[in-house]
Write a protein that holds these residues in place. Structure first.
Motif, PDB file in Angstrom:
ATOM      1  N   ALA A  57      -0.953   0.589  12.051  1.00 11.46           N
ATOM      2  CA  ALA A  57      -1.245   0.211  10.664  1.00 11.46           C
ATOM      3  C   ALA A  57       0.035  -0.121   9.900  1.00 11.46           C
ATOM      4  N   GLU A  58      -0.064  -1.121   9.038  1.00  8.26           N
ATOM      5  CA  GLU A  58       1.048  -1.443   8.140  1.00  8.26           C
ATOM      6  C   GLU A  58       1.077  -0.480   6.955  1.00  8.26           C
ATOM      7  N   ARG A  59      -0.100  -0.159   6.447  1.00  6.89           N
ATOM      8  CA  ARG A  59      -0.244   0.782   5.337  1.00  6.89           C
ATOM      9  C   ARG A  59      -1.272   1.838   5.752  1.00  6.89           C
ATOM     10  N   PRO A  60      -0.860   2.799   6.548  1.00  6.08           N
ATOM     11  CA  PRO A  60      -1.822   3.733   7.157  1.00  6.08           C
ATOM     12  C   PRO A  60      -2.671   4.517   6.170  1.00  6.08           C
ATOM     13  N   ALA A  61      -2.107   4.944   5.049  1.00  5.83           N
ATOM     14  CA  ALA A  61      -2.900   5.716   4.088  1.00  5.83           C
ATOM     15  C   ALA A  61      -4.042   4.883   3.526  1.00  5.83           C
ATOM     16  N   GLU A  62      -3.819   3.589   3.361  1.00  9.55           N
ATOM     17  CA  GLU A  62      -4.874   2.717   2.846  1.00  9.55           C
ATOM     18  C   GLU A  62      -6.006   2.565   3.862  1.00  9.55           C
ATOM     19  N   VAL A  63      -5.665   2.424   5.126  1.00  6.78           N
ATOM     20  CA  VAL A  63      -6.688   2.324   6.163  1.00  6.78           C
ATOM     21  C   VAL A  63      -7.492   3.620   6.231  1.00  6.78           C
ATOM     22  N   ALA A  98      -4.556   3.795  -9.710  1.00  5.92           N
ATOM     23  CA  ALA A  98      -4.007   2.867  -8.719  1.00  5.92           C
ATOM     24  C   ALA A  98      -3.791   1.487  -9.333  1.00  5.92           C
ATOM     25  N   ASP A  99      -2.783   0.777  -8.831  1.00  3.16           N
ATOM     26  CA  ASP A  99      -2.542  -0.574  -9.346  1.00  3.16           C
ATOM     27  C   ASP A  99      -3.534  -1.556  -8.714  1.00  3.16           C
ATOM     28  N   ASP A 100      -3.605  -2.746  -9.310  1.00  2.33           N
ATOM     29  CA  ASP A 100      -4.606  -3.728  -8.900  1.00  2.33           C
ATOM     30  C   ASP A 100      -4.442  -4.157  -7.445  1.00  2.33           C
ATOM     31  N   ALA A 101      -3.211  -4.271  -6.974  1.00  3.91           N
ATOM     32  CA  ALA A 101      -2.971  -4.726  -5.604  1.00  3.91           C
ATOM     33  C   ALA A 101      -3.512  -3.714  -4.596  1.00  3.91           C
ATOM     34  N   LEU A 102      -3.289  -2.437  -4.851  1.00 10.43           N
ATOM     35  CA  LEU A 102      -3.789  -1.383  -3.967  1.00 10.43           C
ATOM     36  C   LEU A 102      -5.323  -1.366  -3.966  1.00 10.43           C
ATOM     37  N   VAL A 103      -5.903  -1.460  -5.147  1.00 10.94           N
ATOM     38  CA  VAL A 103      -7.369  -1.473  -5.262  1.00 10.94           C
ATOM     39  C   VAL A 103      -7.948  -2.646  -4.478  1.00 10.94           C
ATOM     40  N   ALA A 104      -7.334  -3.810  -4.607  1.00  9.67           N
ATOM     41  CA  ALA A 104      -7.843  -5.007  -3.928  1.00  9.67           C
ATOM     42  C   ALA A 104      -7.747  -4.872  -2.409  1.00  9.67           C
ATOM     43  N   ARG A 105      -6.644  -4.319  -1.927  1.00  5.01           N
ATOM     44  CA  ARG A 105      -6.486  -4.186  -0.472  1.00  5.01           C
ATOM     45  C   ARG A 105      -7.527  -3.241   0.123  1.00  5.01           C
ATOM     46  N   ILE A 106      -7.763  -2.125  -0.533  1.00  3.99           N
ATOM     47  CA  ILE A 106      -8.738  -1.173   0.003  1.00  3.99           C
ATOM     48  C   ILE A 106     -10.151  -1.732  -0.125  1.00  3.99           C
ATOM     49  N   TYR A 107     -10.428  -2.437  -1.201  1.00  2.00           N
ATOM     50  CA  TYR A 107     -11.724  -3.103  -1.343  1.00  2.00           C
ATOM     51  C   TYR A 107     -11.963  -4.037  -0.151  1.00  2.00           C
ATOM     52  N   GLU A 108     -10.971  -4.855   0.183  1.00  6.66           N
ATOM     53  CA  GLU A 108     -11.116  -5.805   1.287  1.00  6.66           C
ATOM     54  C   GLU A 108     -11.231  -5.082   2.629  1.00  6.66           C
ATOM     55  N   LEU A 109     -10.552  -3.960   2.784  1.00  2.00           N
ATOM     56  CA  LEU A 109     -10.670  -3.193   4.018  1.00  2.00           C
ATOM     57  C   LEU A 109     -12.099  -2.693   4.215  1.00  2.00           C
ATOM     58  N   VAL A 110     -12.700  -2.183   3.167  1.00  6.97           N
ATOM     59  CA  VAL A 110     -14.085  -1.712   3.273  1.00  6.97           C
ATOM     60  C   VAL A 110     -15.012  -2.884   3.580  1.00  6.97           C
ATOM     61  N   MET A 111     -14.777  -4.012   2.954  1.00 10.57           N
ATOM     62  CA  MET A 111     -15.647  -5.173   3.150  1.00 10.57           C
ATOM     63  C   MET A 111     -15.564  -5.743   4.565  1.00 10.57           C
ATOM     64  N   VAL A 112     -14.465  -5.493   5.255  1.00  9.69           N
ATOM     65  CA  VAL A 112     -14.315  -5.956   6.634  1.00  9.69           C
ATOM     66  C   VAL A 112     -15.424  -5.406   7.529  1.00  9.69           C
ATOM     67  N   THR A 113     -15.958  -4.231   7.176  1.00 14.22           N
ATOM     68  CA  THR A 113     -16.978  -3.596   8.028  1.00 14.22           C
ATOM     69  C   THR A 113     -18.329  -4.300   7.950  1.00 14.22           C
ATOM     70  N   ARG A 114     -18.414  -5.384   7.207  1.00 14.49           N
ATOM     71  CA  ARG A 114     -19.602  -6.234   7.300  1.00 14.49           C
ATOM     72  C   ARG A 114     -19.588  -7.017   8.612  1.00 14.49           C
ATOM     73  N   HIS A 115     -18.398  -7.202   9.178  1.00 20.10           N
ATOM     74  CA  HIS A 115     -18.208  -7.875  10.466  1.00 20.10           C
ATOM     75  C   HIS A 115     -18.815  -9.277  10.473  1.00 20.10           C
TER      76      HIS A 115
END
Length: 211
Positions: A57-63, A98-115
Motif C-alpha cells: 500500500a502507498e497509504r496503508p492507513a487509508e486502505v 479530515a481534509d478533502d483530499a483524504l476524504v475523497a481517496r477513502i471514498y474512492e477506495l470504498v467505491m472500488v468494491t463495486r468491481h
C-alpha cells in the motif's frame, strides 16, 4: 486487527482522533443476523490479508480504514450499498476533521468494491484484490462462501439466483486477470479460476439444490 486499540491506531496514523462509538456501530452492522457472508468474519479475513500485504500500500492507513467501511451498509434488496457505505465514511472523516483530499481517496477506495471498472491506484488495486480474495480461497472455504451468498439472497427464486450468479461469475472468469496485484495473482489467480469454473458447472445442473 478489528479491536478497538487497532482502530484507534489507524485513525492516529491519519492524524485524526478515533471515535469508539463508530467502531462499535460498525462491528454491530457487520454482526447483523441478516448477513451470512458480508459479516464480521469477512471483515476480519480482509484485515488479516491486509496485514500480510500492508507493504504493497502507498497509504496503508487509508486502505485499512476503507476496508472497515467497504461493507458497512449491506442490504440485499438495494443496489446502492457501496455508495451509502462510502458516504458514511465521508461523514465520519469530515466529522473527525479530515481534509478533502483524504476524504475523497477513502471514498474512492470504498467505491472500488463495486468491481465495475478498473482500479487505478496501487491502493485501489490492493483493496479490490483483498475484497475478491475469497474467489481464490481453498475450495472448502469458497464453497462455504457460495452457500453464504445464497443464504443472503434466499428471497430470490432459485432460477433467477442461478442466472444472475452465473452472469457474475462468468464476468470474473472473462477478465484477463481477476487480481490486479502480482502478490494476489501469484497466490490466488489459478485457485480462483478453478473455483469459479467448478461453481459454474454446479449452477448449470438443473436439479441443483439452492446453495
Amino acid at each position: 486487527m478489528s479491536n478497538l486499540a487497532r482502530w484507534s491506531e489507524v485513525w492516529e496514523e491519519l492524524g485524526l482522533k478515533a471515535d469508539p462509538e463508530l467502531h462499535a456501530d460498525l462491528r454491530l452492522r457487520y454482526s447483523s443476523s441478516a448477513r451470512h457472508y458480508h459479516t464480521l468474519h469477512h471483515l476480519m479475513e480482509c484485515l488479516d490479508l491486509f496485514a500480510e500485504t500492508r507493504e504493497l500500500a502507498e497509504r496503508p492507513a487509508e486502505v485499512e480504514l476503507a476496508l472497515w467501511f467497504h461493507d458497512a451498509i449491506y442490504e440485499v434488496k438495494r443496489h446502492d450499498n457501496e455508495i451509502r457505505s462510502a458516504e458514511w465514511a465521508q461523514r465520519a472523516l469530515r466529522k473527525a476533521g479530515a481534509d478533502d483530499a483524504l476524504v475523497a481517496r477513502i471514498y474512492e477506495l470504498v467505491m472500488v468494491t463495486r468491481h465495475e471498472g478498473q482500479p487505478v491506484t496501487p491502493d485501489q488495486q490492493l483493496l479490490s484484490d483483498i475484497d475478491l480474495a475469497i474467489l481464490g480461497a481453498r475450495p472448502s472455504r469458497f464453497d462455504e462462501y457460495e452457500r453464504q451468498v445464497r443464504e443472503e439472497y434466499k428471497h430470490v427464486p432459485s432460477p433467477t439466483f442461478k442466472a444472475v450468479r452465473r452472469q457474475i461469475l462468468q464476468g470474473f472468469l472473462a477478465r484477463p486477470r481477476i487480481y490486479h496485484t502480482q502478490w494476489f495473482h501469484d497466490r490466488r489467480e489459478r485457485l480462483a479460476r478453478g473455483n469459479i469454473e467448478r461453481s459454474l458447472r454446479q449452477l448449470s445442473r438443473w436439479r441443483l439444490s439452492p446453495m
